[in-house]
Design an enzyme around this catalytic site. Structure first.
Site, PDB file in Angstrom:
ATOM      1  N   HIS A  54       0.841  -1.192   0.000  1.00 39.82           N
ATOM      2  CA  HIS A  54       0.000   0.000   0.000  1.00 39.82           C
ATOM      3  C   HIS A  54       0.879   1.245   0.000  1.00 39.82           C
ATOM      4  CE1 HIS A  54      -3.021   2.747   2.264  1.00 39.82           C
ATOM      5  NE2 HIS A  54      -3.220   2.828   0.967  1.00 39.82           N
ATOM      6  N   CYS A  96      -0.506   0.261   9.691  1.00 35.67           N
ATOM      7  CA  CYS A  96      -0.748   1.627   9.220  1.00 35.67           C
ATOM      8  C   CYS A  96      -2.176   1.816   8.721  1.00 35.67           C
ATOM      9  CB  CYS A  96       0.226   1.988   8.100  1.00 35.67           C
ATOM     10  SG  CYS A  96       1.898   2.212   8.697  1.00 35.67           S
ATOM     11  N   HIS A  97      -2.581   0.947   7.766  1.00 42.16           N
ATOM     12  CA  HIS A  97      -3.903   1.149   7.162  1.00 42.16           C
ATOM     13  C   HIS A  97      -4.701  -0.139   7.109  1.00 42.16           C
ATOM     14  CE1 HIS A  97      -1.127   4.245   5.548  1.00 42.16           C
ATOM     15  NE2 HIS A  97      -2.087   5.015   6.032  1.00 42.16           N
ATOM     16  N   GLY A  98      -4.285  -1.144   7.888  1.00 45.21           N
ATOM     17  CA  GLY A  98      -5.103  -2.331   8.078  1.00 45.21           C
ATOM     18  C   GLY A  98      -5.118  -3.342   6.941  1.00 45.21           C
TER      19      GLY A  98
END
Lengths: 289, 175, 420
Positions: free
Chosen positions: B120, B139-141
């Site tokens: 990502h 960080c963003h799953g």
């Protein structure tokens, strides 16, 4: 008329300078080393890879016992414009050395075989150890020594050097130093009994014993195994490690010079064209309102 | 001096064009070193040479992290259960379909070697976390499975594989 | 200014822009239609060359800063890293190091040109003083840049030059340790010099803007020293001055390239390839060539405080030049006596430079004292008196007239008086 006066003034200044230079005893301290001919001098100069390879052998078998070469990496040996060993040869040289690495998972330092990315390991762990092993004198690092050593050229030579591009004072001095060991003159007092008399070393008392002698290092390419040849080869090698991009620099310099001269020529004629009307007749330039 | 011959015009125009072209060439050439200097230098390139890793000490179920070219490389000694789970996935359900066999070296299915950087935005996922006991990026799953394939979250691609090979059964060379 | 025409934007966008930010109009009036005297010779191109060199130094400097480490343990090796490993690093560093020398060369030519043609006289006093400020700034910047490679000369130059401030009575010592950030030149010193070396060029660029602004208000001087009176006395900046400046700039680049590619270390000192060693001073320390005349003045005075004062005064006195020169005539072309004194002054400056490179002993010191005395006498005695007693040659009525009756090359005798 004015130019003549200017020249006269400069000549007078030069004469004054010459008269002043003589009483200074300072300059007499260093004996001027003889000029050598180098393959890398002049605008088209290039290193001779065979000479650098021989010089490297001398360094490795003799100098490296006391002198470090911290800034040189094994990979440099295979780079273009140098001794041009193959990458495999450079890796083989690296593998001859043990490099301290670590810490490992146990927190201990360990030794491993050298890799091409490594720097040449120094013969002594630190400066104090180097001094202790060499009668209190520190053998200097060799990495940029060829650029860090010079001798005074004096007037008018330093002006002429600008045009002749003479800038090999470093290797000339180093070669002379290798060849400059002499019997101490009777009236010379050596500061320490472990020191040697060298006619080219500033102050003459040098801590380094004569490092090279005939047949000390075996050459594989049939070059003469003489003190003189060794001295020149190792000096050329030292010049290369001090200035590893010299060949690329001079090559690019030639291209840039050609470009600039062509460009300047074009600009000159363009300028003449642009100014043509003004030079011909005043008031020919039309003014924008 | 009032009229100028057309030949004069042509010659002057040619001179102007030639001068301008040479100037432009010079300006462009000047940019080369200014741009090239920001590329990885010789010491960085040399330091990015291949490294060897001994797999012997890595226990089953353990994930170790080594660095190659400044990147974290995950070496996962997978358990039988993890391997089976990774192999028995319906590929059609994956965002970036890839069989597990394409992500390990033949005959070394227990060794999963990955670049541990979330596809990502570059964070480092945590091993043994997330729904699939694979990797989870905090960080963003983004969630990855035991083969390092993206299963859910914003990451578009599976974790990348570094170039590596087995020099023996228990040693790999990365790079 | 008579020649400042209003810029007429052509495209709708430029019209839109011009009503909001008239930058195109500013450029147009300053660098396109700006009237320049038609008789400027090639000595007038050095201002443009200096601007170009400032650009070269800023660009190469920013690039070098990407690879340099301002720490006493790493500085020397990081410079060698640039020389060895960074792509074209050797080129960028040699451009920057030799660029500094070329910058000073151009600055000195520019200054001597101003002196020869009386470019500092009314109404250009502020323009000249801004130039003196620029000289001080480039001296400071060049000095701090020389410290950064952290070789022997770097370290000892930093030590000697910062110690100049210790000559100040009472507060000298505290000032010096404030400059050092310690009890000797060390890591804090290197770090702050690095910071200031990066900052000052942008200050220089700012003062250059003021310098050019002042120039465009007063207009350029010219070899006759007679102000333009008619339209035929001037030509538009573009293309006339632009192409002339460009030509000499490239010729100057040839000289620059000669040093960069063929003798990159000729202007430097071998000792700076020895890493800094706070325990050993090099036997013969000298600054870079462009500081040598000032260095000779410093050493000529046997008293510490007075030496430092003389060093400072030798630069500051330049700022008073517009008032020390009492002559009403600008150009040396019409001042036969001044012209001779001017060349003597040039020789004295070169002589001081040569003496600065020699050891401070024997005949050298005596010669340096004589030349130092002359240096100050030139400003304090020769120039004020010359204006009172010199019989100048008749000035032409206009630039055009001077051109029409045969322009004379730089330094040659003036044309015979014209009967009108």
């Amino acid at each position: 008329m004015n130019l003549k006066r200017t020249i006269l003034a400069f000549a007078a200044a030069g004469a004054l300078a010459g008269a002043l230079a003589t009483p200074a005893a300072h300059a007499a301290e260093q004996v001027t080393p003889p000029r050598q001919s180098w393959s890398f001098s002049g605008p088209f100069g290039k290193y001779d890879p065979a000479q650098l390879q021989r010089g490297f052998k001398v360094y490795k078998e003799v100098c490296a016992a006391c002198h470090s070469m911290n800034l040189l990496r094994f990979r440099n040996l295979a780079e273009p414009g140098g001794p041009e060993f193959s990458l495999a040869q450079a890796a083989a040289v690296a593998a001859e050395y043990k490099i301290k690495d670590g810490p490992n998972e146990q927190g201990e330092m360990f030794e491993r075989d050298g890799r091409i990315a490594d720097a040449f390991p120094a013969p002594f762990p630190n400066d104090a150890a180097a001094r202790a092993a060499n009668g209190g004198v520190l053998p200097p690092d060799m990495s940029v020594i060829a650029k860090a050593r010079t001798y005074e050229r004096g007037f008018p030579w330093f002006v002429l050097d600008m045009f002749t591009q003479y800038q090999e004072q470093g290797p000339d001095y180093l070669t002379a130093l290798m060849l400059g060991y002499r019997e101490k003159p009777a009236d010379f007092t050596m500061p320490s009994p472990t020191m040697q008399y060298n006619m080219y070393f500033p102050g003459h008392a040098i801590g380094m014993p004569p490092p090279l002698s005939n047949d000390r290092v075996t050459y594989d390419d049939g070059a003469p195994q003489t003190l003189e040849q060794y001295s020149k080869d190792v000096s050329a090698f030292l010049m290369w490690i001090a200035e590893p991009h010299l060949v690329a620099r001079k090559r690019l310099g030639f291209q840039v010079m050609i470009f600039l001269i062509v460009f300047a020529g074009l600009l000159y004629f363009t300028k003449k064209k642009v100014w043509h009307a003004v030079d011909l007749e005043p008031g020919a330039v039309e003014k924008k309102a | 001096m009032t009229t100028m011959s057309s030949a004069g015009h042509t010659r002057r125009d040619f001179l102007y064009v030639a001068t301008g072209a040479v100037a432009a060439t010079g300006a462009a050439a000047t940019l080369i070193p200014l741009i090239a200097q920001m590329n990885p230098d010789a010491s960085t390139i040399a330091a990015g040479a291949p490294i060897e890793v001994d797999l012997g000490p890595i226990a089953e179920g353990q994930v170790i992290k080594v660095f190659w070219r400044g990147k974290p490389i995950f070496i996962n000694h997978r358990t039988k259960k993890q391997i089976e789970e990774a192999q028995n996935v319906n590929l059609a359900s994956l965002p970036d379909p890839q069989p597990d066999s394409a992500r390990v070296k033949e005959g070394h299915a227990q060794w999963q070697v990955l670049i541990g950087i979330c596809t990502h935005l570059g964070c480092i996922p945590i091993a043994h976390q997330g729904t699939y006991d694979g990797y989870f990026c905090p960080c963003h799953g983004s969630v990855y499975d035991t083969s390092g394939r993206i299963r859910s979250g914003p990451a578009p691609l599976n974790l990348l594989l570094p170039p590596y090979e087995f020099v023996s059964d228990t040693r790999i060379q990365i790079g | 200014m008579s020649g400042h025409s209003l810029y007429q934007p052509q495209s709708p966008f430029m019209k839109w822009m011009e009503r909001r930010l008239p930058i195109a109009g500013l450029i147009h009036s300053s660098f396109v239609v700006y009237p320049t005297p038609r008789n400027l010779n090639y000595w007038w191109t050095f201002g443009g060359i200096l601007t170009f060199m400032l650009g070269v130094q800023i660009i190469t400097g920013i690039v070098l800063a990407m690879h340099y480490t301002p720490h006493v343990d790493y500085a020397f090796n990081s410079v060698e890293h640039i020389m060895r490993d960074v792509n074209y690093g050797w080129l960028l560093r040699y451009l920057h190091a030799n660029g500094a020398a070329m910058f000073f060369l151009a600055a000195y030519v520019h200054m001597f040109r101003g002196m020869y043609y009386g470019s500092y006289k009314e109404p250009r006093e502020v323009l000249w003083i801004l130039g003196v400020i620029l000289l001080l700034l480039i001296i400071a910047t060049g000095f701090m840049g020389y410290v950064l490679p952290w070789g022997q000369m770097s370290f000892w130059a930093a030590t000697v030059i910062t110690n100049l401030f210790s000559a100040i009575p009472l507060v000298g010592e505290p000032i010096v340790s404030w400059l050092w950030g310690g009890y000797a030149v060390g890591n804090p010193t290197l770090n702050r010099f690095y910071s200031l070396h990066y900052l000052l060029p942008f200050v220089i660029a700012g003062v250059v803007v003021l310098h050019i602004w002042a120039l465009h208000v007063a207009g350029q001087n010219n070899p006759t020293g007679v102000e333009p009176r008619r339209d035929t006395d001037t030509v538009p900046f573009t293309p006339y001055a632009t192409i002339k400046d460009s030509f000499l700039m490239i010729v100057f680049c040839i000289l620059f390239a000669w040093f960069v590619f063929y003798m990159p270390n000729y202007l430097g000192h071998a000792d700076n390839y020895i890493p800094a060693n706070p325990a050993v001073t090099p036997t013969h320390i000298v600054p870079e060539w462009y500081y040598l005349p000032f260095y000779a003045i410093l050493r000529a005075i046997p008293n510490k405080l007075m030496g430092v004062v003389a060093l400072g005064a030798s630069i500051v006195i330049l700022a008073f030049l517009p008032w020390l020169d009492t002559s009403k005539v600008r150009s040396a072309r019409y001042r036969p006596l001044y012209r001779q004194f001017f060349w003597v002054f040039v020789v004295v400056c070169v002589g001081l430079g040569w003496l600065g490179s020699k050891p401070a002993e024997g005949g050298y010191v005596i010669a340096a004292r004589i030349l130092t005395l002359y240096y100050f006498a030139h400003f304090l005695i020769v120039l004020p008196l010359l204006g009172l007693f010199e019989k100048t040659k008749p000035l032409p009525n206009s630039i055009t007239e001077s051109v029409l009756h045969g322009d004379v090359p730089l330094g040659a005798s003036a044309p015979p008086p014209v009967k009108t």
